[in-house]
Design a protein around this motif. Structure first.
Motif, PDB file in Angstrom:
ATOM      1  N   GLU A  18       0.826  -1.202   0.000  1.00 27.86           N
ATOM      2  CA  GLU A  18       0.000   0.000   0.000  1.00 27.86           C
ATOM      3  C   GLU A  18       0.862   1.254   0.000  1.00 27.86           C
ATOM      4  OE1 GLU A  18      -3.788   1.990   2.359  1.00 27.86           O
ATOM      5  OE2 GLU A  18      -2.501   0.558   3.403  1.00 27.86           O
ATOM      6  N   ARG A  74       2.244  10.814   1.470  1.00 24.76           N
ATOM      7  CA  ARG A  74       1.080  10.619   0.606  1.00 24.76           C
ATOM      8  C   ARG A  74       0.019   9.776   1.315  1.00 24.76           C
ATOM      9  NH1 ARG A  74       5.188   9.976  -3.325  1.00 24.76           N
ATOM     10  NH2 ARG A  74       5.078   7.706  -3.137  1.00 24.76           N
ATOM     11  N   LEU A  75       0.464   8.735   1.974  1.00 23.39           N
ATOM     12  CA  LEU A  75      -0.467   7.818   2.622  1.00 23.39           C
ATOM     13  C   LEU A  75      -1.205   8.479   3.782  1.00 23.39           C
ATOM     14  CD1 LEU A  75      -1.440   4.856   2.507  1.00 23.39           C
ATOM     15  CD2 LEU A  75       0.311   4.324   4.204  1.00 23.39           C
ATOM     16  N   HIS A  78      -2.576  11.182   4.070  1.00 24.16           N
ATOM     17  CA  HIS A  78      -3.764  11.940   3.667  1.00 24.16           C
ATOM     18  C   HIS A  78      -4.935  11.038   3.292  1.00 24.16           C
ATOM     19  CE1 HIS A  78      -1.984  15.982   3.747  1.00 24.16           C
ATOM     20  NE2 HIS A  78      -0.874  15.406   3.329  1.00 24.16           N
ATOM     21  N   GLN A  79      -4.725   9.725   3.253  1.00 32.07           N
ATOM     22  CA  GLN A  79      -5.814   8.806   2.930  1.00 32.07           C
ATOM     23  C   GLN A  79      -6.717   8.586   4.144  1.00 32.07           C
ATOM     24  OE1 GLN A  79      -3.270   6.049  -0.262  1.00 32.07           O
ATOM     25  NE2 GLN A  79      -4.580   5.094   1.270  1.00 32.07           N
ATOM     26  N   GLU A  80      -8.007   8.411   3.863  1.00 38.59           N
ATOM     27  CA  GLU A  80      -8.955   8.152   4.943  1.00 38.59           C
ATOM     28  C   GLU A  80      -8.809   6.728   5.468  1.00 38.59           C
ATOM     29  OE1 GLU A  80     -11.061  10.110   6.621  1.00 38.59           O
ATOM     30  OE2 GLU A  80     -10.173  11.789   5.520  1.00 38.59           O
ATOM     31  N   LYS A  81      -8.676   5.763   4.547  1.00 33.97           N
ATOM     32  CA  LYS A  81      -8.604   4.361   4.941  1.00 33.97           C
ATOM     33  C   LYS A  81      -7.242   3.787   4.573  1.00 33.97           C
ATOM     34  CE  LYS A  81     -13.566   3.490   4.397  1.00 33.97           C
ATOM     35  NZ  LYS A  81     -14.609   2.665   3.729  1.00 33.97           N
ATOM     36  N   SER A  82      -6.729   2.937   5.451  1.00 33.92           N
ATOM     37  CA  SER A  82      -5.440   2.294   5.203  1.00 33.92           C
ATOM     38  C   SER A  82      -5.302   1.101   6.137  1.00 33.92           C
ATOM     39  CB  SER A  82      -4.283   3.276   5.437  1.00 33.92           C
ATOM     40  OG  SER A  82      -3.043   2.585   5.475  1.00 33.92           O
TER      41      SER A  82
END
Length: 737
Positions: A174, A592-593, A595-599
């Motif tokens: 991811e 970058r990661l 700022h993602q909502e889901k991870s």
């Protein structure tokens, strides 16, 4: 101007120094001028050139010092065969290019003979041999690989190490999507890894001209207050080791001139202008080096073989004898095949999977790059310059141009492999499948370029330059904070001046901090930390007290989210985030990661709660400034680490470093137990093409001698943001730019 006495000069040239020590050379024609440039390089930077050549050809342990780190770098470069093509590449040059290199080398050799043995040459017992066209190409190879491609290789190796160490497969996929989607993690975990270069050996490589990050931009006349096109360029390198990497010169020949930053050992101007054209370069971060996985076995009679599909073939074994000053010689066996060279001796690790290394610079034709650097000097305009440098095989660069007629442009260059099997090159792939091999090189016609853009400016700062839907020239993508900030400021300048260009080169605003503070604030506990970061202007000025506060929060967040043992591990995470300018691939992926909502990284624990918990470990009452944590010392690259260097003042007092890795003025410092390493602007250059002068400064000076007043004469200007003027046409001394 102070005339220079040119002892042993064999051509009719004149040279003098201005008040800043910059040499001004006058010659009747270009061949005399390039001879004179070689002569000046020799008298001011002869030791730097000779030592660099020894490092490149893998003889530093014999020529300079038998230290373990030089012995290790000799093994490294000799295994890769960095200098093996030098003579054949020199012979393959065009007659015109070879004539220019021969004139330059004659100037170098005459200059060295006139100067005699310098203190470092005498102290090390170094034996001087003539400078030849192959020496020029070898220094070019050193810049291209040791200073640039090796950083790509080290980051790819870092990724393999994370896989080997058991970092979460789902998490890494991811984090680096889509590069790891088809990677065989189990295969890579079986690879027999060679030892990483030691910190000491890596610091020898860091000491090379290594474009860790750079800025360059050009502005068209409609956005310029003067009505002329303008160009600004500042390559970022390690700056705390003196003498400086670059050597400034003003060269006049006939009715023409060229002035700017040259590279000692090569007749090239990296950032410069003529009466018609100006240019600057940044590192494109192009991927020209790959790891392959080789399946190796040893036959009953002791011959090492590699597999191709179901067939086995013998390695070509190259024997290198490595001499060591004051010690016994060592024999290195390099195992090669058409795909590359094994990164270690299989006798030491046994049969199984091994890594091999392939670099495009080890292919025939790489030496022709020097012709592009020479030919661009005679280009009449930006379009012509772009056509010339497009064919430059190495290193991978983005060139920015501006010309007298008001045209501007950007042209990338480099030799990029066509990778088989649809692979990107970021991770190793099996070499036993011929479909995975390189399938030649991409044509230069598809390399990214921009000419006279409608917005009236063009800028580059190591951002993602991959064409949409096209080949992936860059695999280690940076987030582009510096590029965004530069574009933002240029967009605001309708009538830009040179003062505006200079101010932008010294800009200390971090868009990384701006982005992440906005992300962090809703999750911070109420109190001083939240209050102080809410009112911060995101400046990394040395006096800022919020900059170290943000950096502490940022590192704690990274360790909290990614540092658990099922992830990257806290020790490795602390190591990586403390080297943001050195392990940018990982840190950029994390930014970058975030700022993602889901991870998957916050599937078990909520991201907001982890940011909250990280904030609790930050001392919100701390009153330290950025200068208290981001500082460095100048040191001499020959004597600074030795007792005699400390005794005779080769090391400076402590200086604050402005900026950090995400600001246009990239001021990054890495503190280790043994030394400091820096990435910062190594040269500031701005010019208006409606004039015949440029404004510059640099963290150093022309001379390599610690006892010369010109050793670090420009350092005060570099810190204060003051620029001096270089005049293309002879003019009297003038006030600062």
């Amino acid at each position: 101007m102070k005339p220079l006495r040119l002892k042993n000069c064999q051509r009719d040239i004149q040279a003098s120094r201005d008040a800043a020590g910059v040499p001004h050379l006058q010659a009747a024609n270009w061949l005399d001028a390039v001879y004179g440039l070689g002569f000046l390089h020799a008298i001011d930077r002869g030791t730097q050139m000779l030592f660099s050549r020894s490092v490149a050809q893998g003889t530093a342990a014999a020529d300079i010092s038998g230290s373990s780190e030089l012995l290790e770098t000799d093994h490294f470069f000799r295994r890769l065969g960095l200098g093996r093509l030098g003579e054949s590449e020199a012979e393959a040059l065009s007659e015109n290019t070879r004539e220019q290199l021969q004139a330059y080398c004659q100037g170098v050799n005459d200059g060295i003979a006139g100067v005699g043995r310098t203190l470092p040459i005498w102290a090390t017992g170094f034996q001087i041999t003539p400078w030849q066209p192959s020496s020029v190409l070898l220094v070019g190879q050193l810049l291209s690989f040791g200073g640039l491609a090796v950083s790509q290789m080290q980051n790819e190796r870092l990724l393999i190490d994370l896989i080997h160490a058991g970092a979460s497969e789902e998490g890494l996929k991811e984090l680096f999507t889509p590069h790891l989607d088809d990677v065989d993690f189990e295969l890579l975990r079986q690879v027999k890894m060679a030892s990483q270069l030691s910190d000491d050996a890596l610091e020898v490589l860091i000491d090379l001209p290594r474009l860790a990050g750079s800025n360059a931009w050009a502005v068209r006349p409609q956005r310029s207050a003067s009505g002329g096109a303008m160009l600004a360029s500042d390559p970022h390198l390690e700056i705390n080791r003196l003498p400086a990497i670059w050597y400034e010169a003003v060269v006049r020949y006939g009715d023409r001139y060229v002035m700017g930053a040259t590279l000692p050992g090569c007749p090239l101007f990296a950032v410069a202008r003529t009466e018609r054209l100006a240019w600057g370069v940044t590192y494109m971060k192009g991927d020209t080096v790959d790891f392959f996985v080789e399946d190796c076995r040893r036959t009953d009679d002791g011959v090492w073989q590699y597999r191709r599909e179901q067939e086995w073939e013998d390695f070509t074994v190259r024997e290198e004898i490595i001499q060591r000053k004051g010690g016994a010689s060592e024999t290195l066996l390099a195992y090669e095949n058409p795909q590359g060279v094994l990164d270690s001796n299989p006798d030491e690790r046994g049969p199984g999977y091994h890594l091999s290394i392939a670099w495009t610079g080890n292919n025939a034709g790489s030496g022709a790059a020097i012709a592009s650097w020479l030919d661009v000097l005679s280009a009449e305009d930006a379009a012509a310059g772009m056509e010339i440098v497009r064919e430059c095989t190495q290193p991978t660069l983005c060139w920015v141009f501006a010309d007298r007629e008001g045209h501007i442009g950007l042209q990338s260059c480099g030799r990029f492999p066509i990778r088989g099997g649809g692979h990107t090159g970021l991770t190793p792939i099996p070499a036993w499948d011929p479909a995975n091999h390189w399938q030649g090189f991409h044509p230069t016609s598809i390399l990214p370029r921009i000419y006279d853009p409608p917005e009236g400016f063009v800028a580059t700062a190591n951002e993602n330059i991959n064409p949409p839907g096209g080949p992936m020239f860059c695999t280690q993508i940076l987030p582009g904070y510096r590029k965004r900030r530069i574009d933002e400021r240029l967009q605001q300048l309708d009538h830009a001046t040179l003062n505006d260009m200079q101010s932008l080169q010294y800009d200390l605003i971090s868009l990384q901090a701006s982005d992440l503070v906005a992300l962090f604030l809703p999750h911070l506990p109420e109190g001083k930390l939240k209050e102080r970061l809410s009112g911060w202007n995101f400046s990394f000025h040395p006096t800022s007290q919020e900059a170290p506060l943000f950096q502490s929060l940022y590192r704690n967040v990274l360790v909290e989210i990614f540092g658990h043992e099922e992830g990257i591990g806290w020790r490795r995470m602390v190591y990586l985030c403390s080297r943001a300018g050195f392990s940018g691939m990982v840190v950029a992926a994390i930014d970058r990661l975030l700022h993602q909502e889901k991870s998957c990284w916050w599937r078990v624990r909520d991201k907001g709660s982890m940011i909250h918990d990280a904030a609790l470990r930050v001392d919100a009452d701390a009153k330290i400034t950025w200068a208290d944590v981001n500082y460095f010392h100048f040191t001499d690259r020959y004597f600074g680490s030795h007792q005699v260097g400390r005794l005779f003042g080769f090391n400076s007092r402590q200086y604050p470093m402005p900026g950090h890795h995400a600001t246009p003025f990239q001021g990054h410092v890495l503190q280790t137990a043994k030394r400091e390493s820096t990435f910062a602007p190594s040269y500031h250059f701005v010019t208006d093409l409606s004039t015949d002068w440029a404004a510059t400064n640099m963290p150093g000076g022309p001379s390599e001698s610690r006892f010369s007043r010109y050793y670090n004469i420009d350092v005060p200007r570099w810190f204060s943001g003051e620029y001096k003027k270089l005049h293309g046409q002879p003019e009297p001394d003038s006030p600062p730019a």
